[in-house]
Design an enzyme around this catalytic site. Structure first.
Site, PDB file in Angstrom:
ATOM      1  N   CYS A  62       0.814  -1.228   0.000  1.00 59.49           N
ATOM      2  CA  CYS A  62       0.000   0.000   0.000  1.00 59.49           C
ATOM      3  C   CYS A  62       0.845   1.275   0.000  1.00 59.49           C
ATOM      4  CB  CYS A  62      -0.983  -0.009   1.163  1.00 59.49           C
ATOM      5  SG  CYS A  62      -0.261   0.114   2.816  1.00 59.49           S
ATOM      6  N   HIS A  96      -2.733   1.308   6.939  1.00 56.35           N
ATOM      7  CA  HIS A  96      -3.075   1.216   5.520  1.00 56.35           C
ATOM      8  C   HIS A  96      -3.220   2.616   4.944  1.00 56.35           C
ATOM      9  CE1 HIS A  96      -4.330  -0.931   1.956  1.00 56.35           C
ATOM     10  NE2 HIS A  96      -5.381  -0.139   1.829  1.00 56.35           N
ATOM     11  N   HIS A 138      -5.674   1.952  -4.407  1.00 51.73           N
ATOM     12  CA  HIS A 138      -4.789   1.422  -3.364  1.00 51.73           C
ATOM     13  C   HIS A 138      -4.363  -0.001  -3.686  1.00 51.73           C
ATOM     14  CE1 HIS A 138      -7.880  -0.960  -0.724  1.00 51.73           C
ATOM     15  NE2 HIS A 138      -8.283  -0.935  -1.971  1.00 51.73           N
TER      16      HIS A 138
END
Length: 357
Positions: free
Chosen positions: A271, A319, A331
């Site tokens: 990520c 994240h 993402h």
């Protein structure tokens, strides 16, 4: 709210939710509060049992994401420490060469002083045919003595510098070793969590996996719909900066590429690897991990965010996704998934940061 604005929001909800459903295999860490179905699973388990599986998978992959951030942080520190050690090694080599040259000069000066110092100054003055020449020579000797003292002082400083360089290098080696150990510990934890998740998924029948994917979709859709229903899109209207446009362009070009923990491209990403490389490609370097991105980059209010800004998720900042407009992010979700577009509100938002503030 005007009719035109309502239409825009309705369109955005439809588009983003459709994308969320279509991209469901790429949805990670969905909201922990979906509405479970009561239908029975093919193996006799209920929808509630599958919901428990989904929550467990979210937990395992979340822990893997946290460990991945630790791994990336340790790797980044190790790279900096390795570079520092190389720099110190160059300074040590340069300092040792300088010290050798100073020693040669000091030795030559000492030999010259010894050769001219055989007789007392008074005797040399009496025996000299030219007293003025002697006095001039004596002045040069005095200058030489002062130069020698300066030479010795410079040698001492150089030796002290070398000693400090060596101490600094030793300290960096110790830090490097500590980060290597931290990196290895994080790597083991990542592999353990992913292996546990894969084992859990492997025990499901095909129909159960399909139902599980649907539960993930429903959870993400519910969270995204609630976020949009708050009217947040009424307030978000900022345009992307030029660098932001470049970052979004780079990130969206990676759609379909596999997630891989610790990866920064070009073929796979995690990520924060995706977001950091997107902004590096836009000409603006940012921290490597989602946690450091949250700590170091400027925080902006959600209503003020613009395409290119980063949305940080979960209380531990484990994240990150890039806002691309219309209530959506791009993402890299988690292992087993690919870079995708999903709803910006499909996961618990910690906050928003702006790389090019």
């Amino acid at each position: 709210m005007g009719a035109g604005k309502r239409g825009l929001i309705a369109t955005a909800v439809t588009v983003v939710c459709a994308v969320t459903v279509l991209a469901a295999p790429g949805t990670a860490f969905a909201s922990p509060d979906p509405t479970p179905s009561a239908s029975a699973s093919p193996t006799g388990g209920s929808g509630k049992d599958l919901e428990a599986v989904r929550e467990k998978l979210d937990e395992l992959y979340h822990d893997a994401a946290v460990a991945t951030d630790s791994y990336n942080a340790a790797e980044e520190k190790a790279e900096k420490q390795s570079a520092a050690i190389v720099d110190l090694a160059k300074k040590i080599v340069k300092g040792q060469k300088k010290l050798d040259e100073l020693k040669d000069r000091a030795g030559a000066a000492a030999a010259a002083q010894y050769r001219s110092g055989g007789l007392p100054d008074e005797a040399q003055l009496l025996l000299s045919d030219d007293p003025q020449e002697f006095l001039n020579g004596a002045g040069r000797v005095l200058q030489g003595q002062r130069a020698t003292k300066g030479l010795i002082a410079e040698m001492t400083r150089t030796q002290e510098d070398l000693k400090q360089y060596a101490a600094d290098a030793s300290d960096q080696w110790q830090k490097l070793e500590a980060n290597r150990k931290a990196k290895e510990a994080a790597r083991k934890k990542i592999k353990k969590q992913i292996a546990a998740a894969e084992k859990l998924e492997s025990q499901l029948e095909k129909e159960e996996k399909e139902r599980l994917a649907k539960l993930e979709q429903e959870a993400a859709l519910k969270a995204q719909t609630a976020w949009l229903d708050s009217g947040i899109l009424d307030e978000i209207s900022a345009k992307a900066s030029e660098q932001g446009k470049k970052a979004v362009e780079f990130a969206t070009k990676q759609i379909g590429k596999a997630y891989e923990w610790g990866a920064e491209g070009p073929d796979t990403f995690d990520c924060s690897g995706l977001t950091s490389q997107a902004w590096l490609n836009a000409g603006h370097g940012i921290p490597r991990t989602s946690q450091e991105q949250w700590k170091q980059l400027k925080h902006v209010d959600i209503k003020d965010m613009r395409p290119g800004d980063l949305i940080i998720y979960f209380d531990d900042a484990s994240h990150v996704g890039m806002y691309i407009g219309d209530g959506a992010i791009v993402h890299a979700p988690r292992p087993g998934r690919t870079v995708t577009i999903t709803g910006a509100g499909s996961m618990p938002i910690l906050g928003v940061v702006r790389p090019d503030a």
